[in-house]
Design an enzyme around this catalytic site. Structure first.
Site, PDB file in Angstrom:
ATOM      1  N   LYS A 108     -38.836 -53.686 -59.408  1.00 28.65           N
ATOM      2  CA  LYS A 108     -39.226 -54.410 -58.186  1.00 28.65           C
ATOM      3  C   LYS A 108     -38.059 -54.678 -57.229  1.00 28.65           C
ATOM      4  O   LYS A 108     -38.242 -54.658 -56.017  1.00 28.65           O
ATOM      5  CB  LYS A 108     -39.885 -55.754 -58.549  1.00 28.65           C
ATOM      6  CG  LYS A 108     -41.293 -55.616 -59.110  1.00 28.65           C
ATOM      7  CD  LYS A 108     -41.901 -56.996 -59.306  1.00 28.65           C
ATOM      8  CE  LYS A 108     -43.268 -56.935 -59.910  1.00 28.65           C
ATOM      9  NZ  LYS A 108     -43.917 -58.249 -59.979  1.00 28.65           N
ATOM     10  N   ASP A 135     -47.344 -60.672 -54.577  1.00 31.02           N
ATOM     11  CA  ASP A 135     -47.481 -61.597 -55.722  1.00 31.02           C
ATOM     12  C   ASP A 135     -47.727 -63.034 -55.254  1.00 31.02           C
ATOM     13  O   ASP A 135     -48.660 -63.696 -55.701  1.00 31.02           O
ATOM     14  CB  ASP A 135     -46.219 -61.571 -56.600  1.00 31.02           C
ATOM     15  CG  ASP A 135     -46.187 -60.366 -57.530  1.00 31.02           C
ATOM     16  OD1 ASP A 135     -47.263 -59.824 -57.850  1.00 31.02           O
ATOM     17  OD2 ASP A 135     -45.079 -59.969 -57.932  1.00 31.02           O
TER      18      ASP A 135
HETATM   19  P1  NAP Z   1     -37.974 -64.575 -64.307  1.00 34.76           P
HETATM   20  O1  NAP Z   1     -37.514 -64.101 -62.979  1.00 34.76           O
HETATM   21  O2  NAP Z   1     -37.335 -64.059 -65.543  1.00 34.76           O
HETATM   22  O3  NAP Z   1     -37.865 -66.199 -64.284  1.00 34.76           O
HETATM   23  C1  NAP Z   1     -38.157 -66.945 -65.424  1.00 34.76           C
HETATM   24  C2  NAP Z   1     -38.077 -68.440 -65.108  1.00 34.76           C
HETATM   25  O4  NAP Z   1     -38.467 -69.138 -66.304  1.00 34.76           O
HETATM   26  C3  NAP Z   1     -36.692 -68.931 -64.732  1.00 34.76           C
HETATM   27  O5  NAP Z   1     -36.802 -69.990 -63.814  1.00 34.76           O
HETATM   28  C4  NAP Z   1     -36.169 -69.443 -66.077  1.00 34.76           C
HETATM   29  O6  NAP Z   1     -35.208 -70.487 -65.947  1.00 34.76           O
HETATM   30  C5  NAP Z   1     -37.427 -70.040 -66.666  1.00 34.76           C
HETATM   31  N1  NAP Z   1     -37.352 -70.132 -68.126  1.00 34.76           N
HETATM   32  C6  NAP Z   1     -37.504 -69.110 -69.016  1.00 34.76           C
HETATM   33  N2  NAP Z   1     -37.367 -69.582 -70.282  1.00 34.76           N
HETATM   34  C7  NAP Z   1     -37.124 -70.920 -70.172  1.00 34.76           C
HETATM   35  C8  NAP Z   1     -36.887 -71.963 -71.108  1.00 34.76           C
HETATM   36  N3  NAP Z   1     -36.901 -71.731 -72.423  1.00 34.76           N
HETATM   37  N4  NAP Z   1     -36.688 -73.230 -70.641  1.00 34.76           N
HETATM   38  C9  NAP Z   1     -36.699 -73.490 -69.309  1.00 34.76           C
HETATM   39  N5  NAP Z   1     -36.903 -72.529 -68.369  1.00 34.76           N
HETATM   40  C10 NAP Z   1     -37.108 -71.263 -68.793  1.00 34.76           C
HETATM   41  O7  NAP Z   1     -39.542 -64.274 -64.521  1.00 34.76           O
HETATM   42  P2  NAP Z   1     -40.669 -64.143 -63.377  1.00 34.76           P
HETATM   43  O8  NAP Z   1     -40.782 -62.722 -62.967  1.00 34.76           O
HETATM   44  O9  NAP Z   1     -40.399 -65.178 -62.367  1.00 34.76           O
HETATM   45  O10 NAP Z   1     -42.008 -64.471 -64.205  1.00 34.76           O
HETATM   46  C11 NAP Z   1     -42.267 -65.786 -64.656  1.00 34.76           C
HETATM   47  C12 NAP Z   1     -43.677 -65.894 -65.220  1.00 34.76           C
HETATM   48  O11 NAP Z   1     -44.643 -65.605 -64.188  1.00 34.76           O
HETATM   49  C13 NAP Z   1     -43.968 -64.913 -66.358  1.00 34.76           C
HETATM   50  O12 NAP Z   1     -44.635 -65.605 -67.389  1.00 34.76           O
HETATM   51  C14 NAP Z   1     -44.911 -63.904 -65.748  1.00 34.76           C
HETATM   52  O13 NAP Z   1     -45.861 -63.417 -66.684  1.00 34.76           O
HETATM   53  C15 NAP Z   1     -45.637 -64.755 -64.702  1.00 34.76           C
HETATM   54  N6  NAP Z   1     -46.156 -63.900 -63.617  1.00 34.76           N
HETATM   55  C16 NAP Z   1     -47.500 -63.798 -63.482  1.00 34.76           C
HETATM   56  C17 NAP Z   1     -48.026 -62.973 -62.500  1.00 34.76           C
HETATM   57  C18 NAP Z   1     -49.518 -62.862 -62.345  1.00 34.76           C
HETATM   58  O14 NAP Z   1     -49.973 -61.906 -61.701  1.00 34.76           O
HETATM   59  N7  NAP Z   1     -50.276 -63.790 -62.860  1.00 34.76           N
HETATM   60  C19 NAP Z   1     -47.167 -62.252 -61.649  1.00 34.76           C
HETATM   61  C20 NAP Z   1     -45.774 -62.393 -61.803  1.00 34.76           C
HETATM   62  C21 NAP Z   1     -45.277 -63.210 -62.818  1.00 34.76           C
HETATM   63  P3  NAP Z   1     -33.617 -70.123 -65.806  1.00 34.76           P
HETATM   64  O15 NAP Z   1     -33.413 -69.753 -64.366  1.00 34.76           O
HETATM   65  O16 NAP Z   1     -32.935 -71.390 -66.176  1.00 34.76           O
HETATM   66  O17 NAP Z   1     -33.346 -68.993 -66.749  1.00 34.76           O
END
Ligand code: NAP
Length: 291
Positions: free
Chosen positions: A76, A112
């Site tokens: 992406k 998104d």
């Molecule tokens: P990402 O860029 O990797 O970001 C992950 C976020 O989660 C960061 O803010 C991270 O905090 C936090 N995090 C992860 N583990 C943690 C923990 N143990 N304690 C506290 N904070 C934690 O991922 P993303 O692409 O944003 O995706 C996030 C979620 O959205 C995923 O579950 C994904 O499946 C969902 N999503 C859904 C859709 C849909 O169509 N429904 C589309 C896109 C994404 P840090 O910055 O501190 O690491």
């Protein structure tokens, strides 16, 4: 219905999704059913593309006459550099999830965040203007969600993240003259929650296979507010289950997936997406995977 496999011609709309891996993607099932339901001759195919071959693959879609494609993990961000033109949504989110190919030019979008906000408004049957909104997480998904929420005139948006620097950076980037996005750590959350109408989890905490985890203890969830989770696997996360037991209205992540696809479909075809058909196809594909 016609047998689309025997109906391929030069009018066939060629679409797909690029990712690595790609076998698990539910987008082909969702979009092929949508094309069929709309009577549009077309095919949406999974495209397994390794990072080192991304530029070649993108050039290949142009050469092969694709009308567009979706982009998923891990491409992406890299896709930004390969576009001829970028929509504001892709610039603000720093990532492309949808590409439209027209007159040999590639235009990158990010659907998104706008997909999530459209699903939230539909499921709540309500506007978001004047609401106090708190977001857990500051990753890629949070960026798209903040971008789209700010177009809805909320009263406030606060981003809480484990790595506070990232929340601060996101807040600074998205703040504008009429609305300062706030940021903070989990230590400041209870104070923020006292004034929250809508609480959104954009972290990956609680996603399968770690579905016993939750981003916030049940006792800290304010009673009776709106609580949403971007995660759609499982359909109902522990966070949403516990919010329900606190009397909250809950909105899961399935609608976000459907509507990010619906926007892409509308850009490619110029026609309204058959959203309920897409939702059913997605649910069926998810059930099928569990068998
Ligand atoms: P990402 O860029 O990797 O970001 C992950 C976020 O989660 C960061 O803010 C991270 O905090 C936090 N995090 C992860 N583990 C943690 C923990 N143990 N304690 C506290 N904070 C934690 O991922 P993303 O692409 O944003 O995706 C996030 C979620 O959205 C995923 O579950 C994904 O499946 C969902 N999503 C859904 C859709 C849909 O169509 N429904 C589309 C896109 C994404 P840090 O910055 O501190 O690491």
């Amino acid at each position: 219905m016609t047998d689309r496999k025997n109906d391929l011609s030069h009018h066939t709309l060629l679409l797909g999704v690029m990712g690595d891996p790609i076998g698990h993607s539910k987008s082909p099932a969702m979009h092929n059913i949508a094309l069929e339901a709309s009577g549009i001759p077309g095919m949406y195919v999974p495209l397994h593309v390794k990072p080192e071959q991304l530029a070649e693959a993108v050039a290949g879609t142009k050469a092969l006459g694709f009308s567009g494609f979706n982009v998923t993990i891990p491409h992406k961000v890299e896709m930004l550099k390969l576009m001829d033109e970028l929509d504001e949504s892709a610039v603000c989110c720093g990532a492309v999830n949808t590409v439209v190919i027209q007159d040999g030019k590639l235009k990158g979008y990010n659907t998104d965040g706008i997909g999530y906000v459209r699903s939230l408004k539909e499921e709540l049957n309500s506007e978001l203007s004047g609401k106090h909104i708190t977001i857990l997480g500051a990753g890629g998904a949070a960026r798209g969600v903040v971008y789209a929420l700010l177009r809805e005139q909320p009263a406030s948006v606060t981003v809480i993240n484990r790595t506070v620097d990232k929340a601060e950076q996101l807040a600074t980037e998205f703040s504008h003259d009429t609305l300062q996005v706030q940021s903070g750590s989990y230590d400041t959350l209870d104070k923020v929650l006292a004034q929250t109408d809508i609480l959104i989890n954009t972290t990956s905490i609680g996603m399968s296979p770690n579905s016993d985890e939750t981003p916030l203890e049940q006792s800290r969830i304010p009673e009776g507010i709106i609580v949403s989770d971007l995660i759609y696997n499982p359909l109902e996360t522990r966070f949403l289950r516990e919010a329900k037991s606190r009397g909250c209205t809950v909105v899961g992540g399935l609608g976000m997936f459907v509507y990010q696809g619906a926007y892409a479909y509308e850009y490619w075809t110029g026609q309204p997406a058959p959203v309920s058909v897409m939702r059913s196809a997605l649910l069926e594909a998810m059930n099928h995977q569990k068998e």
